[in-house]
Design a protein around this motif. Structure first.
Motif, PDB file in Angstrom:
ATOM      1  N   PRO A  62       0.825  -1.207   0.000  1.00 22.97           N
ATOM      2  CA  PRO A  62       0.000   0.000   0.000  1.00 22.97           C
ATOM      3  C   PRO A  62       0.859   1.257   0.000  1.00 22.97           C
ATOM      4  CG  PRO A  62       0.007  -1.026   2.171  1.00 22.97           C
ATOM      5  CD  PRO A  62       0.671  -1.989   1.231  1.00 22.97           C
ATOM      6  N   ARG A  63       0.345   2.273  -0.644  1.00 20.89           N
ATOM      7  CA  ARG A  63       1.057   3.555  -0.680  1.00 20.89           C
ATOM      8  C   ARG A  63       0.921   4.238   0.672  1.00 20.89           C
ATOM      9  NH1 ARG A  63      -0.599   8.849  -1.995  1.00 20.89           N
ATOM     10  NH2 ARG A  63      -2.675   8.077  -2.525  1.00 20.89           N
ATOM     11  N   LYS A  64       2.049   4.621   1.270  1.00 25.78           N
ATOM     12  CA  LYS A  64       2.012   5.287   2.560  1.00 25.78           C
ATOM     13  C   LYS A  64       1.452   6.698   2.394  1.00 25.78           C
ATOM     14  CE  LYS A  64       5.776   2.666   4.674  1.00 25.78           C
ATOM     15  NZ  LYS A  64       7.088   2.738   5.368  1.00 25.78           N
ATOM     16  N   LEU A  65       0.654   7.112   3.342  1.00 27.48           N
ATOM     17  CA  LEU A  65      -0.004   8.404   3.301  1.00 27.48           C
ATOM     18  C   LEU A  65       0.581   9.347   4.334  1.00 27.48           C
ATOM     19  CD1 LEU A  65      -3.685   7.113   3.136  1.00 27.48           C
ATOM     20  CD2 LEU A  65      -2.229   7.758   1.209  1.00 27.48           C
ATOM     21  N   LYS A  66       0.261  10.605   4.190  1.00 22.14           N
ATOM     22  CA  LYS A  66       0.640  11.586   5.191  1.00 22.14           C
ATOM     23  C   LYS A  66      -0.095  11.275   6.484  1.00 22.14           C
ATOM     24  CE  LYS A  66       0.445  16.538   6.229  1.00 22.14           C
ATOM     25  NZ  LYS A  66       0.028  17.875   5.723  1.00 22.14           N
ATOM     26  N   ARG A 154      -1.482  -2.653  15.696  1.00 23.55           N
ATOM     27  CA  ARG A 154      -1.044  -3.084  14.369  1.00 23.55           C
ATOM     28  C   ARG A 154      -1.680  -4.423  14.001  1.00 23.55           C
ATOM     29  NH1 ARG A 154       3.183  -2.145  10.934  1.00 23.55           N
ATOM     30  NH2 ARG A 154       4.243  -0.758  12.435  1.00 23.55           N
ATOM     31  N   SER A 155      -1.688  -5.362  14.935  1.00 24.71           N
ATOM     32  CA  SER A 155      -2.273  -6.664  14.663  1.00 24.71           C
ATOM     33  C   SER A 155      -3.761  -6.551  14.346  1.00 24.71           C
ATOM     34  CB  SER A 155      -2.062  -7.594  15.868  1.00 24.71           C
ATOM     35  OG  SER A 155      -2.698  -8.842  15.672  1.00 24.71           O
ATOM     36  N   GLU A 156      -4.483  -5.764  15.114  1.00 26.59           N
ATOM     37  CA  GLU A 156      -5.916  -5.572  14.885  1.00 26.59           C
ATOM     38  C   GLU A 156      -6.173  -5.027  13.478  1.00 26.59           C
ATOM     39  OE1 GLU A 156      -8.874  -5.742  16.641  1.00 26.59           O
ATOM     40  OE2 GLU A 156      -8.074  -6.700  18.436  1.00 26.59           O
ATOM     41  N   MET A 157      -5.349  -4.097  13.053  1.00 29.17           N
ATOM     42  CA  MET A 157      -5.549  -3.451  11.760  1.00 29.17           C
ATOM     43  C   MET A 157      -5.085  -4.337  10.610  1.00 29.17           C
ATOM     44  SD  MET A 157      -4.391   0.397  12.940  1.00 29.17           S
ATOM     45  CE  MET A 157      -4.808   1.250  11.433  1.00 29.17           C
ATOM     46  N   GLU A 158      -3.915  -4.931  10.745  1.00 31.59           N
ATOM     47  CA  GLU A 158      -3.359  -5.739   9.658  1.00 31.59           C
ATOM     48  C   GLU A 158      -4.199  -6.975   9.374  1.00 31.59           C
ATOM     49  OE1 GLU A 158       0.700  -6.596  10.657  1.00 31.59           O
ATOM     50  OE2 GLU A 158       1.453  -4.897   9.465  1.00 31.59           O
ATOM     51  N   ARG A 159      -4.603  -7.675  10.424  1.00 31.52           N
ATOM     52  CA  ARG A 159      -5.423  -8.879  10.229  1.00 31.52           C
ATOM     53  C   ARG A 159      -6.727  -8.535   9.517  1.00 31.52           C
ATOM     54  NH1 ARG A 159      -6.573 -11.737  15.673  1.00 31.52           N
ATOM     55  NH2 ARG A 159      -7.365 -13.384  14.296  1.00 31.52           N
ATOM     56  N   THR A 160      -7.300  -7.404   9.865  1.00 35.67           N
ATOM     57  CA  THR A 160      -8.558  -7.010   9.250  1.00 35.67           C
ATOM     58  C   THR A 160      -8.362  -6.630   7.789  1.00 35.67           C
ATOM     59  OG1 THR A 160      -9.352  -6.255  11.410  1.00 35.67           O
ATOM     60  CG2 THR A 160     -10.543  -5.464   9.460  1.00 35.67           C
ATOM     61  N   SER A 161      -7.294  -5.916   7.495  1.00 37.96           N
ATOM     62  CA  SER A 161      -7.016  -5.574   6.097  1.00 37.96           C
ATOM     63  C   SER A 161      -6.792  -6.831   5.268  1.00 37.96           C
ATOM     64  CB  SER A 161      -5.796  -4.655   6.004  1.00 37.96           C
ATOM     65  OG  SER A 161      -6.102  -3.350   6.446  1.00 37.96           O
ATOM     66  N   ASP A 162      -6.126  -7.837   5.858  1.00 36.36           N
ATOM     67  CA  ASP A 162      -5.870  -9.083   5.130  1.00 36.36           C
ATOM     68  C   ASP A 162      -7.173  -9.807   4.785  1.00 36.36           C
ATOM     69  OD1 ASP A 162      -3.151  -8.650   5.270  1.00 36.36           O
ATOM     70  OD2 ASP A 162      -2.821 -10.026   6.964  1.00 36.36           O
ATOM     71  N   ALA A 186      -2.734   4.929  16.038  1.00 35.22           N
ATOM     72  CA  ALA A 186      -3.754   4.577  15.043  1.00 35.22           C
ATOM     73  C   ALA A 186      -3.586   5.411  13.778  1.00 35.22           C
ATOM     74  CB  ALA A 186      -5.147   4.772  15.629  1.00 35.22           C
ATOM     75  N   PHE A 187      -3.324   6.704  13.946  1.00 35.69           N
ATOM     76  CA  PHE A 187      -3.104   7.558  12.774  1.00 35.69           C
ATOM     77  C   PHE A 187      -1.846   7.132  12.018  1.00 35.69           C
ATOM     78  CE2 PHE A 187      -5.560  10.817  15.315  1.00 35.69           C
ATOM     79  CZ  PHE A 187      -6.645  10.872  14.462  1.00 35.69           C
ATOM     80  N   GLN A 188      -0.775   6.865  12.744  1.00 37.34           N
ATOM     81  CA  GLN A 188       0.485   6.493  12.108  1.00 37.34           C
ATOM     82  C   GLN A 188       0.379   5.155  11.394  1.00 37.34           C
ATOM     83  OE1 GLN A 188       3.124   6.660  15.489  1.00 37.34           O
ATOM     84  NE2 GLN A 188       3.792   8.758  15.039  1.00 37.34           N
ATOM     85  N   LEU A 189      -0.174   4.159  12.056  1.00 40.09           N
ATOM     86  CA  LEU A 189      -0.272   2.834  11.462  1.00 40.09           C
ATOM     87  C   LEU A 189      -1.245   2.829  10.285  1.00 40.09           C
ATOM     88  CD1 LEU A 189      -0.313   0.742  14.747  1.00 40.09           C
ATOM     89  CD2 LEU A 189       1.521   0.800  13.044  1.00 40.09           C
ATOM     90  N   GLY A 190      -2.332   3.566  10.411  1.00 39.10           N
ATOM     91  CA  GLY A 190      -3.273   3.657   9.301  1.00 39.10           C
ATOM     92  C   GLY A 190      -2.610   4.241   8.064  1.00 39.10           C
ATOM     93  N   PRO A 197      -8.043   8.131   7.863  1.00 38.25           N
ATOM     94  CA  PRO A 197      -8.939   7.995   9.016  1.00 38.25           C
ATOM     95  C   PRO A 197     -10.275   8.696   8.771  1.00 38.25           C
ATOM     96  CG  PRO A 197      -7.366   9.750   9.425  1.00 38.25           C
ATOM     97  CD  PRO A 197      -7.009   9.175   8.073  1.00 38.25           C
ATOM     98  N   MET A 198     -11.363   7.969   8.857  1.00 37.34           N
ATOM     99  CA  MET A 198     -12.692   8.520   8.610  1.00 37.34           C
ATOM    100  C   MET A 198     -13.542   8.449   9.875  1.00 37.34           C
ATOM    101  SD  MET A 198     -15.088   9.770   6.593  1.00 37.34           S
ATOM    102  CE  MET A 198     -14.557   9.503   4.893  1.00 37.34           C
ATOM    103  N   ALA A 199     -14.100   9.582  10.280  1.00 39.66           N
ATOM    104  CA  ALA A 199     -15.012   9.620  11.422  1.00 39.66           C
ATOM    105  C   ALA A 199     -16.431   9.834  10.901  1.00 39.66           C
ATOM    106  CB  ALA A 199     -14.589  10.701  12.413  1.00 39.66           C
TER     107      ALA A 199
END
Length: 267
Positions: A62-66, A154-162, A186-190, A197-199
Motif C-alpha cells: 500500500p502507498r504510505k499516506l501523510k 497493528r495486529s488488529e488493523m493488519e489482520r482485518t485488512s488481510d 492509530a493515525f500512524q499505522l493507518g 482515518p474517517m469519522a
C-alpha cells in the motif's frame, strides 16, 4: 469547494476533508445538478479490481499516506453530497437488508467492518464489491485502541485488512477507530497501511435502539452538504436501523441529495 469539518460524537477535534466521488470517478468531476439521485441498476463487474480467488500478479504494497492528527469528519465536493456509513458488521441478520435497500435505490455506502465478523460472512463483502460499496477497516475485535499497545493495534488493523482483501478483492483505503477513540499510533499505522482515518458528522445513535422514528429524524434533521452519517449493521439488534434506512433514504434522494462514496485511489 472544501467543506469545513464539523463536530462529531466520539471523534476528537476538527477534521480535514476528502473529495468524494461516485464509484471511483475523478475527484474533479463536476457534480450533477440538484435533484433526486438517479436510481439506476449498478453494474456489478465495474467495481471489483481483483478476482476473489485464482491467480494474478503479486499484490503491491500500500502507498504510505501523510499522517493526520485528526480524523476526517465530512466530505467535500460540489452539490448536495452526503455519505452513509455502517459500522461493526457484516451481520447476516441485518446487513443483507440494508444492502437490499441501497440496491433498490441505486445508492452506494461505506461499510467499516470488523475482521472477526468478516471471517464467517465473506459472501457479504463480495456482494459489497459487486454493488460498488466501499469497505473500510474497523479492527478485528472492536477494541478501545487507546488501551492497547502499538503492536496490538497493528495486529488488529493488519489482520482485518488481510481478510478484507481476501473477501472484497482489494485492501481497504479507509480506517475508522472503534468508539471514535483515536490515538497517534492509530493515525500512524493507518497511514503506513495506506488508510485514511474517517469519522462522522451525524451519529444516529442507533446503537441505543432509540426507535426507528428517532433514527429517521436524526438523519433527516442532520442532512446537509458534506455530512457523513454513522449507523450500525451489527453489534446488537439492528432491526431499527434496517427499518430506518427504508424511510430516510428515499426522503434524502427526493430532497436532492446525492449519496456518494470516496473515489478509489489507484496510485
Amino acid at each position: 469547494m472544501l467543506l469545513a469539518g464539523g463536530a462529531a460524537l466520539g471523534a476528537a477535534g476538527t477534521a480535514g476533508v476528502v473529495v468524494a466521488g461516485d464509484g471511483g470517478e475523478a475527484a474533479r468531476t463536476a457534480a450533477p445538478a440538484a435533484g433526486p439521485q438517479a436510481r439506476q441498476v449498478l453494474k456489478s463487474s465495474a467495481f471489483r479490481l481483483q478476482p476473489l480467488t485464482g491467480y494474478g500478479p503479486p499484490r503491491a504494497a500500500p502507498r504510505k499516506l501523510k499522517v493526520r492528527s485528526e480524523p476526517i469528519l465530512q466530505i467535500s465536493g460540489r452539490g448536495r453530497r452526503m455519505m452513509l456509513t455502517y459500522d461493526d458488521g457484516p451481520n447476516p441478520a441485518y446487513t443483507p437488508h440494508i444492502l437490499d435497500t441501497l440496491a433498490k435505490y441505486g445508492v452506494r455506502a461505506m461499510f467499516f467492518v470488523c475482521g472477526e465478523c468478516v471471517v464467517d460472512n465473506k459472501e457479504l463483502l463480495a456482494r459489497m464489491a459487486d454493488e460498488g460499496h466501499v469497505v473500510g477497516n474497523h479492527t478485528w475485535t472492536h477494541p478501545l485502541l487507546t488501551s492497547l499497545a502499538r503492536g496490538e493495534i497493528r495486529s488488529e488493523m493488519e489482520r482485518t485488512s488481510d481478510v478484507i482483501e481476501d473477501a472484497y478483492g482489494e485492501r481497504p483505503q479507509w480506517f475508522r477507530a472503534p468508539y471514535g477513540a483515536w490515538n497517534r499510533a492509530a493515525f500512524q499505522l493507518g497511514a503506513e497501511m495506506g488508510m485514511e482515518p474517517m469519522a462522522w458528522t451525524v451519529d444516529t445513535t442507533d446503537w441505543e435502539t432509540p426507535g426507528t422514528g428517532v433514527i429517521v429524524d436524526r438523519v433527516e434533521s442532520g442532512a446537509a452538504p458534506g455530512v457523513v452519517v454513522l449507523s450500525h449493521d451489527a453489534g446488537g439488534d439492528r432491526s431499527q436501523s434496517v427499518h430506518a434506512i427504508r424511510e430516510y433514504l428515499p426522503y434524502l434522494l427526493d430532497s436532492g441529495y446525492q449519496l456518494t462514496v470516496p473515489p478509489r485511489r489507484t496510485t
